[in-house]
Design an enzyme around this catalytic site. Structure first.
Site, PDB file in Angstrom:
ATOM      1  N   LYS A 178     -60.503 123.504  16.575  1.00  0.00           N
ATOM      2  CA  LYS A 178     -60.374 123.187  18.009  1.00  0.00           C
ATOM      3  C   LYS A 178     -61.149 124.194  18.859  1.00  0.00           C
ATOM      4  O   LYS A 178     -61.905 123.819  19.744  1.00  0.00           O
ATOM      5  CB  LYS A 178     -58.891 123.198  18.453  1.00  0.00           C
ATOM      6  N   ARG A 237     -48.541 120.914  22.957  1.00  0.00           N
ATOM      7  CA  ARG A 237     -48.210 121.241  21.576  1.00  0.00           C
ATOM      8  C   ARG A 237     -46.960 120.507  21.106  1.00  0.00           C
ATOM      9  O   ARG A 237     -46.614 120.587  19.947  1.00  0.00           O
ATOM     10  CB  ARG A 237     -47.930 122.729  21.594  1.00  0.00           C
ATOM     11  N   ARG A 296     -61.112 133.534   8.650  1.00  0.00           N
ATOM     12  CA  ARG A 296     -61.529 133.627  10.056  1.00  0.00           C
ATOM     13  C   ARG A 296     -61.618 135.081  10.514  1.00  0.00           C
ATOM     14  O   ARG A 296     -60.772 135.911  10.196  1.00  0.00           O
ATOM     15  CB  ARG A 296     -60.540 132.901  10.965  1.00  0.00           C
ATOM     16  N   ARG A 329     -56.864 137.750  12.793  1.00  0.00           N
ATOM     17  CA  ARG A 329     -55.693 137.517  13.641  1.00  0.00           C
ATOM     18  C   ARG A 329     -54.426 137.751  12.846  1.00  0.00           C
ATOM     19  O   ARG A 329     -54.320 137.297  11.712  1.00  0.00           O
ATOM     20  CB  ARG A 329     -55.726 136.069  14.172  1.00  0.00           C
ATOM     21  N   ARG A 351     -47.010 128.043  10.700  1.00  0.00           N
ATOM     22  CA  ARG A 351     -47.737 127.330  11.765  1.00  0.00           C
ATOM     23  C   ARG A 351     -47.978 125.874  11.378  1.00  0.00           C
ATOM     24  O   ARG A 351     -47.902 124.971  12.202  1.00  0.00           O
ATOM     25  CB  ARG A 351     -49.056 128.043  12.079  1.00  0.00           C
TER      26      ARG A 351
HETATM   27  P1  AP5 Z   1     -61.029 127.572  14.867  1.00  0.00           P
HETATM   28  O1  AP5 Z   1     -62.037 126.853  15.689  1.00  0.00           O
HETATM   29  O2  AP5 Z   1     -60.593 128.925  15.299  1.00  0.00           O
HETATM   30  O3  AP5 Z   1     -59.751 126.607  14.628  1.00  0.00           O
HETATM   31  P2  AP5 Z   1     -58.574 126.228  15.612  1.00  0.00           P
HETATM   32  O4  AP5 Z   1     -58.219 124.806  15.379  1.00  0.00           O
HETATM   33  O5  AP5 Z   1     -58.875 126.635  17.013  1.00  0.00           O
HETATM   34  O6  AP5 Z   1     -57.452 127.146  14.970  1.00  0.00           O
HETATM   35  P3  AP5 Z   1     -56.365 128.082  15.637  1.00  0.00           P
HETATM   36  O7  AP5 Z   1     -55.754 128.839  14.489  1.00  0.00           O
HETATM   37  O8  AP5 Z   1     -56.900 128.914  16.756  1.00  0.00           O
HETATM   38  O9  AP5 Z   1     -55.383 127.026  16.191  1.00  0.00           O
HETATM   39  P4  AP5 Z   1     -53.924 127.218  16.490  1.00  0.00           P
HETATM   40  O10 AP5 Z   1     -53.637 125.957  17.202  1.00  0.00           O
HETATM   41  O11 AP5 Z   1     -53.027 127.514  15.347  1.00  0.00           O
HETATM   42  O12 AP5 Z   1     -53.887 128.598  17.300  1.00  0.00           O
HETATM   43  P5  AP5 Z   1     -53.797 128.910  18.851  1.00  0.00           P
HETATM   44  O13 AP5 Z   1     -54.680 130.039  19.122  1.00  0.00           O
HETATM   45  O14 AP5 Z   1     -53.895 127.675  19.674  1.00  0.00           O
HETATM   46  O15 AP5 Z   1     -61.577 127.630  13.366  1.00  0.00           O
HETATM   47  C1  AP5 Z   1     -60.882 128.311  12.356  1.00  0.00           C
HETATM   48  C2  AP5 Z   1     -61.890 128.961  11.384  1.00  0.00           C
HETATM   49  O16 AP5 Z   1     -62.672 127.948  10.737  1.00  0.00           O
HETATM   50  C3  AP5 Z   1     -62.911 129.872  12.079  1.00  0.00           C
HETATM   51  O17 AP5 Z   1     -63.171 130.932  11.220  1.00  0.00           O
HETATM   52  C4  AP5 Z   1     -64.167 129.010  12.232  1.00  0.00           C
HETATM   53  O18 AP5 Z   1     -65.325 129.808  12.192  1.00  0.00           O
HETATM   54  C5  AP5 Z   1     -64.072 128.074  11.029  1.00  0.00           C
HETATM   55  N1  AP5 Z   1     -64.552 126.725  11.313  1.00  0.00           N
HETATM   56  C6  AP5 Z   1     -64.279 125.983  12.420  1.00  0.00           C
HETATM   57  N2  AP5 Z   1     -64.843 124.753  12.336  1.00  0.00           N
HETATM   58  C7  AP5 Z   1     -65.484 124.724  11.116  1.00  0.00           C
HETATM   59  C8  AP5 Z   1     -66.236 123.720  10.435  1.00  0.00           C
HETATM   60  N3  AP5 Z   1     -66.435 122.501  10.977  1.00  0.00           N
HETATM   61  N4  AP5 Z   1     -66.744 124.012   9.208  1.00  0.00           N
HETATM   62  C9  AP5 Z   1     -66.523 125.225   8.648  1.00  0.00           C
HETATM   63  N5  AP5 Z   1     -65.815 126.229   9.245  1.00  0.00           N
HETATM   64  C10 AP5 Z   1     -65.291 125.969  10.468  1.00  0.00           C
HETATM   65  O19 AP5 Z   1     -52.266 129.370  18.963  1.00  0.00           O
HETATM   66  C11 AP5 Z   1     -51.810 130.570  18.392  1.00  0.00           C
HETATM   67  C12 AP5 Z   1     -50.335 130.752  18.711  1.00  0.00           C
HETATM   68  O20 AP5 Z   1     -50.157 130.831  20.153  1.00  0.00           O
HETATM   69  C13 AP5 Z   1     -49.419 129.593  18.282  1.00  0.00           C
HETATM   70  O21 AP5 Z   1     -49.012 129.706  16.932  1.00  0.00           O
HETATM   71  C14 AP5 Z   1     -48.251 129.752  19.271  1.00  0.00           C
HETATM   72  O22 AP5 Z   1     -47.412 130.804  18.914  1.00  0.00           O
HETATM   73  C15 AP5 Z   1     -48.978 130.130  20.569  1.00  0.00           C
HETATM   74  N6  AP5 Z   1     -49.376 128.957  21.361  1.00  0.00           N
HETATM   75  C16 AP5 Z   1     -50.640 128.551  21.666  1.00  0.00           C
HETATM   76  N7  AP5 Z   1     -50.617 127.453  22.431  1.00  0.00           N
HETATM   77  C17 AP5 Z   1     -49.305 127.149  22.621  1.00  0.00           C
HETATM   78  C18 AP5 Z   1     -48.639 126.115  23.317  1.00  0.00           C
HETATM   79  N8  AP5 Z   1     -49.312 125.141  23.972  1.00  0.00           N
HETATM   80  N9  AP5 Z   1     -47.284 126.107  23.305  1.00  0.00           N
HETATM   81  C19 AP5 Z   1     -46.583 127.060  22.654  1.00  0.00           C
HETATM   82  N10 AP5 Z   1     -47.142 128.065  21.971  1.00  0.00           N
HETATM   83  C20 AP5 Z   1     -48.507 128.108  21.952  1.00  0.00           C
END
Ligand code: AP5
Length: 215
Positions: A13, A88, A127, A160, A171
């Site tokens: 994402k 979410r 990552r 992270r 997660r």
């Molecule tokens: P990346 O693009 O970072 O993936 P992502 O889907 O953004 O993964 P996240 O782990 O950031 O998502 P998440 O939803 O768990 O975390 P968030 O920060 O929102 O890609 C991942 C890796 O793969 C990278 O190394 C990249 O280089 C590689 N990659 C990407 N695309 C690729 C491809 N096509 N091919 C090969 N490699 C690729 O949330 C973190 C925490 O915050 C949550 O657990 C929660 O505690 C809190 N939080 C956030 N939002 C909310 C909310 N709305 N409500 C409540 N709590 C929340």
């Protein structure tokens, strides 16, 4: 254009959102990034969110919805926006719908990035994130030019804390229990488009852009 990127942790994402926001001139709103910035700055919100994030749990809806409401008041969102990681769960989706209805704003599209579990695990375990500008790299898939150094700003790259194996498992559980229901929620609103996210980043971007052109 106002759109949402849905998908499990590690689906890409953040990676896709950064490219799309640049190409389509949209404000990129990542609730994960906003929360991490609050944690790093030691704000009251960051202090309250930190423990949930470390455990791989969702931060309480009231805190997140208030943060999102404030972010949407900023000027740059007038050109359009792209949510990454929000909503979410059903409560957040309903709260966003109510907010948009009050502002007479339409949501154009929801893209669900559909990634398989082995791909997710491989991506999250490798990552590397930049502590300074938030750029994402991957030890194998998208390695930085210099080890541990961000290509964009020269900042130091780190793993992270919530990318540890146990927290990733949590997660994924939380995603299945709370977030996956949003696929049906937005399908019913006729807003949902699904894209396979197991492919190379450029191919995924092209697929999304093609879907958006058809709209
Ligand atoms: P990346 O693009 O970072 O993936 P992502 O889907 O953004 O993964 P996240 O782990 O950031 O998502 P998440 O939803 O768990 O975390 P968030 O920060 O929102 O890609 C991942 C890796 O793969 C990278 O190394 C990249 O280089 C590689 N990659 C990407 N695309 C690729 C491809 N096509 N091919 C090969 N490699 C690729 O949330 C973190 C925490 O915050 C949550 O657990 C929660 O505690 C809190 N939080 C956030 N939002 C909310 C909310 N709305 N409500 C409540 N709590 C929340």
């Amino acid at each position: 254009m106002r759109m949402i990127l849905l998908g499990p942790p590690g689906a890409g994402k953040g990676t896709q959102a950064k490219i799309l926001a640049k190409k389509l001139n949209l404000a990129h709103i990542s609730t994960g990034d906003l929360l991490r910035q609050n944690v790093a700055a030691g704000t009251e919100l960051g202090r309250q969110a930190n423990d949930y994030m470390h455990k791989g749990l969702l931060v309480p809806d009231e805190l997140v919805s208030e943060m999102v409401g404030n972010r949407l008041k900023e000027r740059d969102t007038e050109k359009g926006w792209l949510f990454d990681g929000y909503p979410r769960n059903l409560k957040q989706a309903e709260s966003l719908d109510a907010l948009l209805e009050r502002g007479k704003i339409d949501l154009d599209c929801v893209i669900d990035l559909d990634a398989s579990e082995p791909v997710i695990i491989q991506r999250l375990s490798g990552r590397l994130a930049c502590g300074n500008c938030g750029a994402n790299f991957h030890i194998k898939n998208m390695p930085p030019r210099k080890p541990e150094i961000c290509d964009n700003c020269g900042g130091r790259l780190y793993q992270r804390p919530d990318d540890k194996e146990e927290t990733v498992k949590k997660r994924l559980e939380v995603y299945k229990k709370e977030t996956a229901a949003l696929i049906e929620y937005y399908r019913k609103q006729n807003k949902l488009q699904r894209v396979s996210a197991d492919l190379e980043p450029d191919i995924v971007v092209d697929k999304i852009l093609r879907l958006l052109k058809k709209k």
